[in-house]
Each structure stands twice: as C-alpha cells, then as structure tokens.
Design a protein around this motif. Structure first.
Motif, PDB file in Angstrom:
ATOM      1  N   GLY A   1      -6.177  -3.005  -8.051  1.00 45.02           N
ATOM      2  CA  GLY A   1      -5.004  -2.733  -7.222  1.00 45.02           C
ATOM      3  C   GLY A   1      -5.216  -3.076  -5.762  1.00 45.02           C
ATOM      4  N   ALA A   2      -6.457  -2.939  -5.307  1.00 45.44           N
ATOM      5  CA  ALA A   2      -6.736  -3.191  -3.886  1.00 45.44           C
ATOM      6  C   ALA A   2      -6.995  -4.676  -3.609  1.00 45.44           C
ATOM      7  CB  ALA A   2      -7.943  -2.365  -3.450  1.00 45.44           C
TER       8      ALA A   2
ATOM      9  N   ASN B   1       0.794  -1.228   0.000  1.00 51.29           N
ATOM     10  CA  ASN B   1       0.000   0.000   0.000  1.00 51.29           C
ATOM     11  C   ASN B   1       0.830   1.282   0.000  1.00 51.29           C
ATOM     12  OD1 ASN B   1      -2.324  -1.451  -0.041  1.00 51.29           O
ATOM     13  ND2 ASN B   1      -2.676  -1.367   2.167  1.00 51.29           N
TER      14      ASN B   1
ATOM     15  N   PRO C   1      -4.032  -7.190  -1.460  1.00 52.41           N
ATOM     16  CA  PRO C   1      -3.969  -7.104   0.010  1.00 52.41           C
ATOM     17  C   PRO C   1      -5.294  -7.440   0.678  1.00 52.41           C
ATOM     18  CG  PRO C   1      -3.868  -4.907  -0.963  1.00 52.41           C
ATOM     19  CD  PRO C   1      -3.762  -5.885  -2.081  1.00 52.41           C
ATOM     20  N   MET C   2      -6.415  -7.110  -0.005  1.00 55.31           N
ATOM     21  CA  MET C   2      -7.722  -7.425   0.589  1.00 55.31           C
ATOM     22  C   MET C   2      -7.916  -8.939   0.675  1.00 55.31           C
ATOM     23  SD  MET C   2     -10.185  -4.533  -1.060  1.00 55.31           S
ATOM     24  CE  MET C   2     -11.725  -5.277  -0.648  1.00 55.31           C
TER      25      MET C   2
ATOM     26  N   MET D   1      -8.612   0.842  -9.403  1.00 62.67           N
ATOM     27  CA  MET D   1      -8.520   0.871  -7.936  1.00 62.67           C
ATOM     28  C   MET D   1      -8.945  -0.465  -7.341  1.00 62.67           C
ATOM     29  SD  MET D   1      -9.573   4.674  -6.688  1.00 62.67           S
ATOM     30  CE  MET D   1     -10.933   4.985  -7.759  1.00 62.67           C
ATOM     31  N   ILE D   2      -9.998  -1.052  -7.915  1.00 60.79           N
ATOM     32  CA  ILE D   2     -10.464  -2.353  -7.422  1.00 60.79           C
ATOM     33  C   ILE D   2      -9.396  -3.418  -7.668  1.00 60.79           C
ATOM     34  CG2 ILE D   2     -12.205  -4.185  -7.715  1.00 60.79           C
ATOM     35  CD1 ILE D   2     -13.427  -1.730  -6.439  1.00 60.79           C
TER      36      ILE D   2
END
Lengths: 226, 226
Positions: A200-201, A157, A204-205, A197-198
C-alpha cells in the motif's frame, strides 16, 4: 514471499487490486479537480488581487481545521446525492483536502512571474482567459506538477473519509489494508499485515522517489525572489 | 476596461467559490444547526432547536478538557521538535545535499507513507508481545517499557509524529536556506557568520516579509502549535 502471495490473491472478501484502483481513481480526481479549481483562482488572486483578503486566508486555514467536524453533514449530503461509496464522492472530498496547498504553491508561482508576460500577451490581443491558458499555465508547469505530486500523495494517504464514506465498492488502499489484519481469523496476522502495508505504501513512495527533484526544485524556486 | 478585468477575475474565482459553498458551506450550516438542536438517529432529518445546551454539556465535560489538553501538549511538543530537528538537518545537511542531491529522496520518504500505515507499522514494531523493539530491549537490558500503554502513549505518539513530519519542516527550512544567494553567503562567511545567523539574519534582509509569507506562513498552518 508467502505473505505477499496471500495479499495479492483476490478473494470474495479481499481484493487488493480493487483497493489500489479505488485509491488511484479517487486520488486522481481529488488532485486534478483541486488543480482545475485552484489555478484560475490563484491567477485572479496573484494578478487581480481578487480573493487575496478573504478567499485565500479562508482556504489556507482549511489546513488548520480538522475536517472530521464536517463528517455528519457530509455523510448525509453524500447519501442524498448518491455519492456514498463511490470513487467520485471520495475524490470530491480529497479535492477539499488538496485545495490549500495547491492554492499556496500556485499563487506563489504566479506571483513570481514577471507582469510583462501578461502585458505582452494582452497587447497581442489575448484576453484574461487566454493569458491563463496559453501563457500562465505553461510557464507554471513545474509548480503545477509539484502541486499534483503533493496532492496525489496526500490523497492516496487519506484514511478518515475513506473509512467513513466507503463500505465496499470504493474502499481505498489505506482502509482496505486494515481488512487484512485479521483476514484468517484467530488474531492479527502480523506477516500479512506487514506485506499489505508495504504494498500500500509503495505507489506514493515510488512517486516521491522519482519526483523528489521536481518537488524540492520547484518549492525552492518558489521561495527565491530576486 | 478595468470593469471587464474585474469581472474576469471574479469569473476565475467563481468555480472555486461555488465548490466551497457546496461542499463546505452546507456542512458548516448543518453543523451549526445541529449543535443548537436535539438530534438523534430518529430525528436526524428533523432536528428540534434547543439552544446552547449541547455546548454546555461539552464545556462541562472533563473528558473534553482532558482531550483538549492532550492535543495542545501534543501539538506544541511535536511542532517544536519537528522545527528544531528540521532546522538542524537543513543547516547541517545543506552542503551534502548540494553535492549529492539524491540524498533528498530518502529524507523525504516518511512524508510519502500514509499516517494510518505508519501508525500500524509502529503498532507492530512496538507491540509488547510481538514487536522487535521490546524484544531486543528485553534481550539486551532485561526490561522494556510498554510503549503503547496509557502512561507512555503520549510520548510514543509524539515521537512517531515527529519522525513522520520532520521531513516537511526540513524541506521548508532547506528551501529557505537555499534561497540565500551565493554571494551573500560568501560575504557573510567572510564576516564570520555561521549557518544559523545566515538563515535568521540574512534571509529576511534579502527577501523581506515575502519570505515570511511564502515559507513560514505554510509552516504555521502545517504546525499550528508554532
């Protein structure tokens, strides 16, 4: 799904797989190196008391220091060492970011272990380094895994140093995502921006969702004292 | 024997100390030297010492104090809000989480997403012209504040920060709460103690100062305003 298809399409200017790969490599370097450095130090602090008064507070307090204050000298140093725009260079900075939490978690975990473990190993002829490698490290595996997960997420992040120290070859996902915002010209492409954004996130999610029991379990165990 | 062990402890700390000296010691020295020097892009590698002039410029600049005041207010407001909400969630959700541990995963999700991504997401969601929040506020109430203008930016930023980092405060408070042994909780409940009394009165009695170090010391570092 057009926005996702556009995001996943590799062009001369945009390569999401490259950004994901850079983030993965830098996060793995930053997390693994932090653990490799923190585990022996945590053992020395918890068992030998060496570094408890100076080293430990100094490192833990790094969390309170905005690392941007090191931006200019680090940029110059990296330029000199040839580490600018490299995954290793970014990984080294992420190591600094990860060290405080890794050290706190590992010192707590080792302090919770009974001293008799070390003494028994020493009677069996093990030296300090063997005790660390063959007794302490295996027993502390849950804390090591927790440190790794937190470190990986933090490293993945990170944005500031990614923006500052990379330009093209080692651009991480957090920085690369911003390239998609005006990818086609004519203002911000909000649909494309949301899709990137989805994507890339997600890593880690997913890691957090899969390992949440490990994180909460290990941290709770670290807080319990009989 | 003692001397050998001391040497071992120091050897275990050495890699970490060397790493910090290289990657933090050097930047600190360069930063200090630059802060006392006249530096430009032309003289980046040959700065000239000029005394405390740079410090005087910064300390007499109104923008510096304005930014510092903004950061101080922001730190205090968000730290208090995160701790209050995190503590409340930890106490009231603890019985539910004990029964359904999977609840922990969605609660920790905001922690897993990059702050840069979260910022971009909120920029999209709160955007005056394309954001869904202003759109529905106009639809339902005939008006919407401009969330991102200079007047409202402080509170918008505080709310976003609180939403992202409250899960960490929650995790810390939850692990402190869970560290209270069942027998102690039952005895306290019979005596009429509520969840808050359990957390703040019984926990220190059980764990002593150790809990303060293990649980709340990291909290202070993560939320320097507390």
């Amino acid at each position: 799904m057009d926005n996702y298809a556009s995001v996943l399409q590799v062009t001369d200017r945009l390569n999401i797989f490259g950004y994901l790969g850079n983030s993965l490599a830098a996060a793995l370097i930053g997390t693994t190196l932090a653990l490799v450095l923190a585990l022996p130090a945590a053992f020395a602090i918890a068992r030998g008391g060496i570094g408890r008064r100076l080293l430990m507070p100094a490192i833990v307090n790094l969390r309170a220091v905005p690392l941007i204050i090191f931006a200019i000298p680090l940029y110059m140093m990296f330029q000199w060492l040839g580490l600018l725009d490299t995954q290793i260079g970014l990984g080294l900075i992420l190591t600094i970011v990860n060290l405080p939490l890794a050290l706190v978690i590992l010192v707590n975990a080792i302090s919770d272990l009974p001293l008799e473990l070390d003494e028994a190993a020493r009677i069996d002829g093990a030296n300090t380094f063997q005790i660390l490698a063959q007794v302490i490290a295996p027993v502390c595996r849950p804390a090591i895994v927790t440190s790794f997960i937190f470190g990986f997420i933090t490293a993945w992040n990170e944005f500031l140093f990614g923006l500052m120290l990379t330009t093209s070859k080692a651009v991480p996902m957090t920085v690369g995502a911003s390239f998609f915002f005006a990818a086609s010209g004519g203002g911000v492409q909000w649909g494309l921006a949301s899709a990137v954004m989805i994507v890339g996130a997600l890593p880690p999610m997913l890691l957090g969702l899969i390992m949440y029991k490990q994180i909460s379990g290990s941290m709770t165990a670290g807080a319990v004292k009989g | 024997m003692i001397a050998t062990k001391n040497l071992d402890w120091k050897l275990l700390n050495t890699p970490l100390v060397l790493f910090l000296l290289l990657f933090l010691g050097f930047p600190v020295i360069v930063n200090l030297y630059y802060s006392l020097s006249e530096v430009s892009f032309e003289t980046l590698r040959a700065p000239e010492l000029e005394g405390v002039g740079n410090y005087l410029i910064v300390l007499t600049d109104g923008a510096f104090w304005q930014a510092s005041w903004f950061s101080l207010r922001f730190g205090i407001v968000t730290a208090v809000a995160e701790c209050a909400i995190g503590l409340g969630l930890a106490i009231f959700l603890a019985p539910l989480i004990e029964k359904h541990s999977a609840m922990m995963a969605p609660l920790m999700l905001p922690l897993m997403v990059a702050p840069a991504m979260v910022g971009l997401m909120y920029r999209l969601v709160l955007h005056e012209f394309v954001g869904p929040v202003p759109f529905y506020l106009y639809e339902w109430f005939g008006n919407s504040p401009s969330f991102l203008n200079a007047t409202n930016a402080f509170w918008t930023l505080s709310v976003v920060e609180t939403l992202q980092w409250t899960p960490f405060a929650f995790l810390l408070f939850y692990m402190a709460y869970e560290a209270i042994p069942d027998e102690v909780r039952q005895a306290a409940a019979i005596d009429g103690a509520g969840p808050l009394q359990l957390l703040f009165l019984i926990e220190p009695a059980v764990d002593g100062a150790d809990v303060d170090y293990r649980v709340f010391y990291p909290l202070h570092r993560w939320f320097p305003g507390v």
